[in-house]
Design a protein around this motif. Structure first.
Motif, short mmCIF file in Angstrom:
data_model
loop_
_atom_site.label_atom_id
_atom_site.label_comp_id
_atom_site.label_asym_id
_atom_site.label_seq_id
_atom_site.Cartn_x
_atom_site.Cartn_y
_atom_site.Cartn_z
N GLY A 161 5.60 9.80 -49.93
CA GLY A 161 5.25 8.67 -50.78
C GLY A 161 6.33 8.37 -51.80
O GLY A 161 7.35 9.06 -51.88
N SER A 162 6.09 7.31 -52.58
CA SER A 162 7.11 6.88 -53.53
C SER A 162 7.29 7.88 -54.67
O SER A 162 8.39 8.04 -55.20
CB SER A 162 6.76 5.49 -54.08
OG SER A 162 5.48 5.50 -54.64
N GLY A 194 1.95 13.68 -53.89
CA GLY A 194 1.27 12.69 -54.72
C GLY A 194 -0.19 12.52 -54.28
O GLY A 194 -0.70 13.28 -53.46
N ALA A 195 -0.83 11.51 -54.84
CA ALA A 195 -2.21 11.20 -54.46
C ALA A 195 -2.48 9.73 -54.75
O ALA A 195 -1.79 9.11 -55.57
CB ALA A 195 -3.20 12.07 -55.23
N ASP A 196 -3.47 9.19 -54.08
CA ASP A 196 -3.90 7.82 -54.36
C ASP A 196 -4.96 7.80 -55.45
O ASP A 196 -5.03 6.87 -56.24
CB ASP A 196 -4.40 7.17 -53.08
CG ASP A 196 -3.30 7.10 -52.05
OD1 ASP A 196 -2.26 6.48 -52.34
OD2 ASP A 196 -3.43 7.71 -50.97
N LYS A 212 -5.96 10.85 -50.39
CA LYS A 212 -4.56 10.72 -50.01
C LYS A 212 -4.49 9.96 -48.69
O LYS A 212 -5.48 9.74 -48.03
CB LYS A 212 -3.93 12.11 -49.84
CG LYS A 212 -3.79 12.85 -51.18
CD LYS A 212 -3.07 14.18 -51.05
CE LYS A 212 -1.86 14.17 -50.19
NZ LYS A 212 -0.86 13.13 -50.54
N GLY A 248 -2.52 6.97 -48.42
CA GLY A 248 -2.09 5.58 -48.59
C GLY A 248 -0.84 5.28 -47.78
O GLY A 248 -0.64 4.18 -47.28
N GLY A 251 -0.20 6.97 -45.04
CA GLY A 251 -0.55 7.26 -43.64
C GLY A 251 -0.15 8.64 -43.15
O GLY A 251 -0.27 8.94 -41.97
N ALA A 252 0.28 9.51 -44.08
CA ALA A 252 0.77 10.84 -43.65
C ALA A 252 -0.28 11.93 -43.86
O ALA A 252 0.06 13.11 -43.86
CB ALA A 252 2.05 11.17 -44.42
N GLU A 262 0.13 16.09 -44.11
CA GLU A 262 0.02 16.54 -45.50
C GLU A 262 -1.08 17.61 -45.63
O GLU A 262 -0.91 18.61 -46.31
CB GLU A 262 -0.31 15.36 -46.42
CG GLU A 262 0.84 14.38 -46.57
CD GLU A 262 0.47 13.11 -47.33
OE1 GLU A 262 1.40 12.45 -47.79
OE2 GLU A 262 -0.72 12.79 -47.46
C1 5RP Z 1 0.86 9.46 -48.41
C2 5RP Z 1 0.13 9.92 -49.59
C3 5RP Z 1 0.74 9.68 -50.93
O1 5RP Z 1 0.82 10.90 -51.62
C4 5RP Z 1 -0.11 8.72 -51.71
O2 5RP Z 1 -0.31 7.56 -50.92
C5 5RP Z 1 0.55 8.36 -53.04
O3 5RP Z 1 1.66 7.55 -52.78
P1 5RP Z 1 2.64 7.04 -53.91
O4 5RP Z 1 3.31 8.25 -54.48
O5 5RP Z 1 3.58 6.12 -53.17
O6 5RP Z 1 1.82 6.31 -54.94
O7 5RP Z 1 -0.94 10.49 -49.53
O8 5RP Z 1 0.14 9.64 -47.22
#
Ligand code: 5RP
Length: 218
Positions: A29-30, A82-84, A94, A96, A98-99, A103
Protein backbone atom coordinates in the motif's frame (compact mmCIF):
# COMPACT_ATOMS: atom_id res chain seq x y z
CA UNK A 1 0.07 18.04 6.99
CA UNK A 2 -1.37 16.07 4.08
CA UNK A 3 -2.60 12.53 4.51
CA UNK A 4 0.42 11.30 2.58
CA UNK A 5 2.79 13.17 4.91
CA UNK A 6 1.06 11.51 7.87
CA UNK A 7 1.41 8.09 6.21
CA UNK A 8 5.11 8.77 5.73
CA UNK A 9 5.55 9.79 9.37
CA UNK A 10 3.94 6.55 10.59
CA UNK A 11 5.99 4.51 8.12
CA UNK A 12 9.31 6.03 9.13
CA UNK A 13 8.50 5.48 12.82
CA UNK A 14 8.23 1.75 12.02
CA UNK A 15 11.92 1.64 11.09
CA UNK A 16 12.59 1.58 14.87
CA UNK A 17 11.01 -1.89 14.96
CA UNK A 18 13.32 -3.40 12.33
CA UNK A 19 15.67 -5.83 14.04
CA UNK A 20 19.38 -5.94 13.23
CA UNK A 21 20.25 -8.84 10.91
CA UNK A 22 16.66 -10.07 10.68
CA UNK A 23 14.26 -10.73 7.82
CA UNK A 24 11.41 -8.22 7.84
CA UNK A 25 7.84 -8.87 6.70
CA UNK A 26 6.58 -6.13 4.40
CA UNK A 27 2.94 -5.33 3.64
CA UNK A 28 1.39 -3.46 0.73
CA UNK A 29 0.00 0.00 0.00
CA UNK A 30 0.88 3.66 -0.14
CA UNK A 31 1.84 3.81 3.56
CA UNK A 32 4.04 0.74 3.22
CA UNK A 33 5.67 2.27 0.13
CA UNK A 34 7.11 4.95 2.42
CA UNK A 35 8.31 2.23 4.78
CA UNK A 36 10.02 0.40 1.91
CA UNK A 37 11.72 3.62 0.84
CA UNK A 38 12.98 4.10 4.40
CA UNK A 39 14.10 0.48 4.53
CA UNK A 40 16.26 1.21 1.49
CA UNK A 41 18.32 3.54 3.66
CA UNK A 42 19.07 0.84 6.25
CA UNK A 43 19.19 -2.19 3.97
CA UNK A 44 22.73 -3.10 5.08
CA UNK A 45 21.28 -3.79 8.55
CA UNK A 46 18.79 -6.47 7.44
CA UNK A 47 19.09 -9.89 5.84
CA UNK A 48 16.16 -9.33 3.53
CA UNK A 49 12.40 -8.97 3.26
CA UNK A 50 9.40 -11.23 2.81
CA UNK A 51 6.92 -9.39 0.62
CA UNK A 52 3.12 -9.59 0.60
CA UNK A 53 2.54 -8.54 -3.03
CA UNK A 54 4.06 -8.25 -6.47
CA UNK A 55 3.91 -4.45 -6.12
CA UNK A 56 5.91 -4.41 -2.88
CA UNK A 57 8.35 -6.99 -4.30
CA UNK A 58 9.03 -4.73 -7.29
CA UNK A 59 9.68 -1.73 -5.02
CA UNK A 60 11.95 -3.74 -2.70
CA UNK A 61 13.85 -5.17 -5.67
CA UNK A 62 14.35 -1.70 -7.18
CA UNK A 63 16.01 -0.59 -3.93
CA UNK A 64 18.30 -3.62 -3.87
CA UNK A 65 16.66 -5.19 -0.82
CA UNK A 66 16.98 -9.00 -1.04
CA UNK A 67 13.64 -10.81 -1.31
CA UNK A 68 13.17 -13.94 0.78
CA UNK A 69 10.55 -16.58 -0.07
CA UNK A 70 8.18 -17.11 2.86
CA UNK A 71 8.40 -20.86 2.20
CA UNK A 72 12.03 -20.67 3.31
CA UNK A 73 11.38 -19.17 6.77
CA UNK A 74 9.59 -20.61 9.80
CA UNK A 75 9.00 -17.36 11.62
CA UNK A 76 9.36 -13.63 11.08
CA UNK A 77 10.11 -11.37 14.05
CA UNK A 78 8.27 -8.34 12.67
CA UNK A 79 5.68 -7.57 9.99
CA UNK A 80 4.93 -3.96 9.03
CA UNK A 81 1.72 -3.15 7.16
CA UNK A 82 -0.98 -0.53 6.81
CA UNK A 83 -4.74 -0.85 7.25
CA UNK A 84 -7.93 0.58 5.83
CA UNK A 85 -9.53 0.71 9.29
CA UNK A 86 -8.35 -0.25 12.77
CA UNK A 87 -10.49 -0.40 15.92
CA UNK A 88 -9.67 -0.06 19.62
CA UNK A 89 -8.90 -3.78 19.94
CA UNK A 90 -6.44 -3.56 17.00
CA UNK A 91 -8.72 -5.56 14.71
CA UNK A 92 -8.45 -4.28 11.15
CA UNK A 93 -10.02 -4.16 7.74
CA UNK A 94 -7.34 -4.61 5.10
CA UNK A 95 -7.27 -5.33 1.41
CA UNK A 96 -8.03 -1.95 -0.10
CA UNK A 97 -5.05 -2.68 -2.35
CA UNK A 98 -6.25 -6.24 -2.95
CA UNK A 99 -3.27 -7.95 -1.30
CA UNK A 100 -5.20 -9.29 1.69
CA UNK A 101 -4.51 -13.01 1.25
CA UNK A 102 -0.74 -12.79 1.05
CA UNK A 103 -0.79 -10.13 3.76
CA UNK A 104 -2.71 -12.45 6.04
CA UNK A 105 -0.29 -15.30 5.37
CA UNK A 106 2.78 -13.18 6.13
CA UNK A 107 1.07 -11.77 9.24
CA UNK A 108 0.32 -15.31 10.44
CA UNK A 109 4.01 -16.20 10.35
CA UNK A 110 5.06 -13.03 12.18
CA UNK A 111 5.59 -12.64 15.91
CA UNK A 112 4.81 -8.92 15.94
CA UNK A 113 2.45 -7.04 13.61
CA UNK A 114 3.26 -3.33 13.49
CA UNK A 115 0.37 -1.41 11.91
CA UNK A 116 1.20 1.96 10.36
CA UNK A 117 -1.66 4.39 9.74
CA UNK A 118 -2.68 7.99 9.57
CA UNK A 119 -5.26 8.91 12.20
CA UNK A 120 -8.18 8.80 9.73
CA UNK A 121 -7.98 4.99 9.77
CA UNK A 122 -8.87 4.68 13.47
CA UNK A 123 -12.55 3.85 14.02
CA UNK A 124 -14.84 2.81 16.87
CA UNK A 125 -16.53 0.09 14.80
CA UNK A 126 -15.18 -1.54 11.66
CA UNK A 127 -17.27 -1.56 8.51
CA UNK A 128 -17.56 1.89 7.00
CA UNK A 129 -14.74 0.87 4.66
CA UNK A 130 -16.13 -1.86 2.37
CA UNK A 131 -14.79 -5.27 3.45
CA UNK A 132 -12.70 -6.89 0.68
CA UNK A 133 -13.25 -10.62 0.14
CA UNK A 134 -10.99 -12.55 -2.25
CA UNK A 135 -12.92 -15.22 -4.16
CA UNK A 136 -12.18 -17.97 -6.66
CA UNK A 137 -13.64 -16.57 -9.94
CA UNK A 138 -16.15 -19.39 -10.58
CA UNK A 139 -17.59 -18.90 -7.06
CA UNK A 140 -18.08 -15.13 -7.27
CA UNK A 141 -21.88 -15.16 -7.69
CA UNK A 142 -22.37 -17.83 -5.05
CA UNK A 143 -20.19 -15.96 -2.54
CA UNK A 144 -21.98 -12.68 -3.35
CA UNK A 145 -25.36 -14.29 -2.52
CA UNK A 146 -24.01 -15.65 0.77
CA UNK A 147 -22.53 -12.26 1.72
CA UNK A 148 -25.86 -10.59 0.96
CA UNK A 149 -27.53 -13.13 3.26
CA UNK A 150 -25.16 -11.94 6.01
CA UNK A 151 -26.49 -8.41 5.55
CA UNK A 152 -23.83 -6.90 3.28
CA UNK A 153 -23.99 -5.45 -0.20
CA UNK A 154 -21.16 -7.06 -2.19
CA UNK A 155 -19.83 -5.32 -5.29
CA UNK A 156 -17.35 -6.86 -7.69
CA UNK A 157 -14.13 -4.82 -7.91
CA UNK A 158 -14.24 -4.09 -11.63
CA UNK A 159 -11.18 -4.81 -13.75
CA UNK A 160 -9.15 -6.13 -10.83
CA UNK A 161 -7.42 -9.50 -10.52
CA UNK A 162 -5.38 -10.37 -7.41
CA UNK A 163 -1.77 -11.55 -7.44
CA UNK A 164 -3.28 -15.03 -6.96
CA UNK A 165 -5.49 -14.78 -10.07
CA UNK A 166 -8.72 -14.28 -8.13
CA UNK A 167 -11.47 -11.64 -7.84
CA UNK A 168 -12.39 -9.23 -5.05
CA UNK A 169 -15.88 -8.57 -3.75
CA UNK A 170 -16.06 -5.35 -1.71
CA UNK A 171 -18.82 -5.70 0.87
CA UNK A 172 -20.61 -2.48 1.78
CA UNK A 173 -23.00 -1.80 4.63
CA UNK A 174 -21.58 -4.02 7.36
CA UNK A 175 -21.38 -2.73 10.95
CA UNK A 176 -18.94 -5.22 12.38
CA UNK A 177 -19.62 -5.65 16.08
CA UNK A 178 -17.72 -8.95 16.40
CA UNK A 179 -14.83 -8.90 13.90
CA UNK A 180 -13.27 -12.27 14.82
CA UNK A 181 -16.64 -14.05 14.52
CA UNK A 182 -17.44 -12.47 11.17
CA UNK A 183 -13.92 -13.22 9.90
CA UNK A 184 -14.41 -16.91 10.69
CA UNK A 185 -17.98 -16.96 9.32
CA UNK A 186 -17.05 -15.43 5.94
CA UNK A 187 -14.06 -17.75 5.57
CA UNK A 188 -16.49 -20.69 5.84
CA UNK A 189 -18.24 -19.73 2.59
CA UNK A 190 -17.17 -22.11 -0.15
CA UNK A 191 -15.17 -20.22 -2.75
CA UNK A 192 -13.80 -17.58 -0.37
CA UNK A 193 -10.00 -17.51 -0.32
CA UNK A 194 -9.89 -15.12 2.57
CA UNK A 195 -11.49 -11.91 3.78
CA UNK A 196 -9.99 -8.60 4.81
CA UNK A 197 -10.86 -8.84 8.49
CA UNK A 198 -7.66 -9.19 10.49
CA UNK A 199 -9.14 -9.88 13.93
CA UNK A 200 -8.13 -13.41 14.84
CA UNK A 201 -4.60 -12.16 14.22
CA UNK A 202 -4.80 -8.41 14.71
CA UNK A 203 -2.03 -5.87 15.15
CA UNK A 204 0.30 -5.88 18.17
CA UNK A 205 1.57 -2.33 17.81
CA UNK A 206 -0.17 0.67 16.26
CA UNK A 207 1.83 3.64 14.99
CA UNK A 208 -0.82 6.29 14.41
CA UNK A 209 0.24 9.53 12.76
CA UNK A 210 -1.61 12.77 13.54
CA UNK A 211 -0.46 16.37 13.01
CA UNK A 212 0.80 16.44 16.65
CA UNK A 213 3.07 13.45 16.05
CA UNK A 214 3.13 9.65 15.84
CA UNK A 215 1.37 7.93 18.73
CA UNK A 216 2.66 4.47 19.65
CA UNK A 217 0.03 2.15 21.10
CA UNK A 218 0.36 -1.50 22.08
C1 5RP B 1 -3.52 -3.52 0.88
C2 5RP B 1 -3.81 -3.11 2.26
C3 5RP B 1 -3.30 -1.78 2.72
O1 5RP B 1 -2.55 -1.95 3.88
C4 5RP B 1 -4.45 -0.87 3.00
O2 5RP B 1 -5.29 -0.84 1.86
C5 5RP B 1 -3.98 0.54 3.35
O3 5RP B 1 -3.48 1.14 2.19
P1 5RP B 1 -2.82 2.57 2.18
O4 5RP B 1 -1.57 2.48 2.99
O5 5RP B 1 -2.55 2.82 0.72
O6 5RP B 1 -3.80 3.55 2.76
O7 5RP B 1 -4.42 -3.80 3.04
O8 5RP B 1 -4.13 -4.74 0.55
Amino acid sequence: MTQDELKKAAALAALDYVLEGAIIGVGTGSTVNHFIDGLGGIKARITGAVSSSEASSARLRALGIPLVDLAEVDELPVYVDGADEIDGGFSMIKGGGGALTREKIVAAVSRRFVCICDASKQVATLGRFPLPVEVIPMAARHVARELAALGGQPKLREGFVTDNGNLILDVHGLAIAEPAKLEARINQIVGVVTNGLFAQRGADVLLLAAPEGVRREQ
